[in-house]
Motif scaffolding. Structure first.
Motif, PDB file in Angstrom:
ATOM      1  N   GLN A   8     135.677  82.151 132.707  1.00  0.00           N
ATOM      2  CA  GLN A   8     135.254  81.400 131.523  1.00  0.00           C
ATOM      3  C   GLN A   8     134.781  80.004 131.906  1.00  0.00           C
ATOM      4  O   GLN A   8     133.802  79.489 131.334  1.00  0.00           O
ATOM      5  CB  GLN A   8     136.410  81.302 130.517  1.00  0.00           C
ATOM      6  N   LYS A  23     131.402  80.235 133.260  1.00  0.00           N
ATOM      7  CA  LYS A  23     130.461  80.451 132.165  1.00  0.00           C
ATOM      8  C   LYS A  23     130.192  79.153 131.405  1.00  0.00           C
ATOM      9  O   LYS A  23     129.040  78.826 131.082  1.00  0.00           O
ATOM     10  CB  LYS A  23     131.025  81.512 131.208  1.00  0.00           C
ATOM     11  N   ASP A  24     131.268  78.387 131.132  1.00  0.00           N
ATOM     12  CA  ASP A  24     131.128  77.143 130.375  1.00  0.00           C
ATOM     13  C   ASP A  24     130.298  76.101 131.116  1.00  0.00           C
ATOM     14  O   ASP A  24     129.619  75.285 130.487  1.00  0.00           O
ATOM     15  CB  ASP A  24     132.512  76.551 130.066  1.00  0.00           C
ATOM     16  N   LYS A  42     139.145  71.521 133.408  1.00  0.00           N
ATOM     17  CA  LYS A  42     137.953  71.130 132.648  1.00  0.00           C
ATOM     18  C   LYS A  42     137.831  69.613 132.551  1.00  0.00           C
ATOM     19  O   LYS A  42     136.728  69.060 132.652  1.00  0.00           O
ATOM     20  CB  LYS A  42     137.998  71.739 131.243  1.00  0.00           C
TER      21      LYS A  42
END
Length: 217
Positions: free
Chosen positions: A84, A87-88, A210
């Motif tokens: 993920q 992807k982000d 993140k």
């Protein structure tokens, strides 16, 4: 020629601070820092990302180096969260994998060597075996590990003769040993640990990872 001050560590705790007249050296408590040195850049200069498994954009602004252990349950969480994140941040990050099998995990070292051998047959082959090992953690023991690794090697399409020959090679073990020493040198103390452009982010914490990526971007 040093100037003196203090730094509040929270509450009533303060530590003395001294800075040289030219601003080059900072003394905080018992630590001495050269303010002209970027500590994150210094860490990245100690990390080799040549000839290691990678995912993401080759020319990415942010390079994430993951130090991991195939027997570590938290590393399994790290493996599950990365798709993920890739992807982000598509096109903005590159992830490089490094081996750090812990001594208290009895089949982690042979698993590390097995994936080094898979990488010799291609980057995609490494990631296929990487995923298979993490997804099969609960099925692997020290006693059945050799049998399982050979089974998984066949399932992901490896040349099993080359794979078997590599498993006992000094070269494959040396790759793992070098990466373990590198981790210790830069201060990695647990798995998984992610190094984001030199910023050390321990644990399988997607929000923390993140945040580090956003800071670097």
């Amino acid at each position: 020629g040093f100037k003196e001050g203090s730094f509040n560590m929270g509450g009533r705790q303060t530590v003395p601070v001294f800075i040289s007249g030219n601003g080059k050296f900072l003394v905080l408590g018992t630590e001495i820092y050269d303010t002209t040195v970027d500590p994150q850049k210094e860490i990245m200069e100690k990390i080799s990302i040549k000839d290691v498994p990678t995912k993401g954009a080759d020319n990415a602004k942010v390079v994430i180096v993951e130090y991991s252990d195939f027997q570590c349950p938290f590393c399994k969480r790290g493996k599950d969260m990365l798709p993920q994140i890739l992807k982000d941040y598509n096109g903005k990050i590159k992830i490089a994998f490094k081996q750090l099998p812990l001594k208290n995990h009895n089949w982690a070292m042979p698993a590390a060597i097995a994936t080094v051998c898979a990488y010799q047959q291609g980057n995609d082959k490494f990631w296929a075996l990487h995923d298979k090992l993490f997804d099969s953690q609960k099925d692997i023991t020290l006693e059945n590990s050799k049998e399982k690794f050979n089974q998984y090697a066949k399932e992901v399409g490896l040349d099993t003769k080359k794979f078997d020959a590599c498993l006992n090679s000094k070269e494959a073990a040396a790759v793992v040993d070098t990466q373990m020493k590198e981790a210790v040198e830069i201060g990695v103390q647990s798995t998984p640990t992610f190094v984001v452009n030199g910023m050390i982010v321990p644990g399988a914490n997607p929000e923390g990872l993140k945040s580090a990526i956003e800071i670097q971007l």
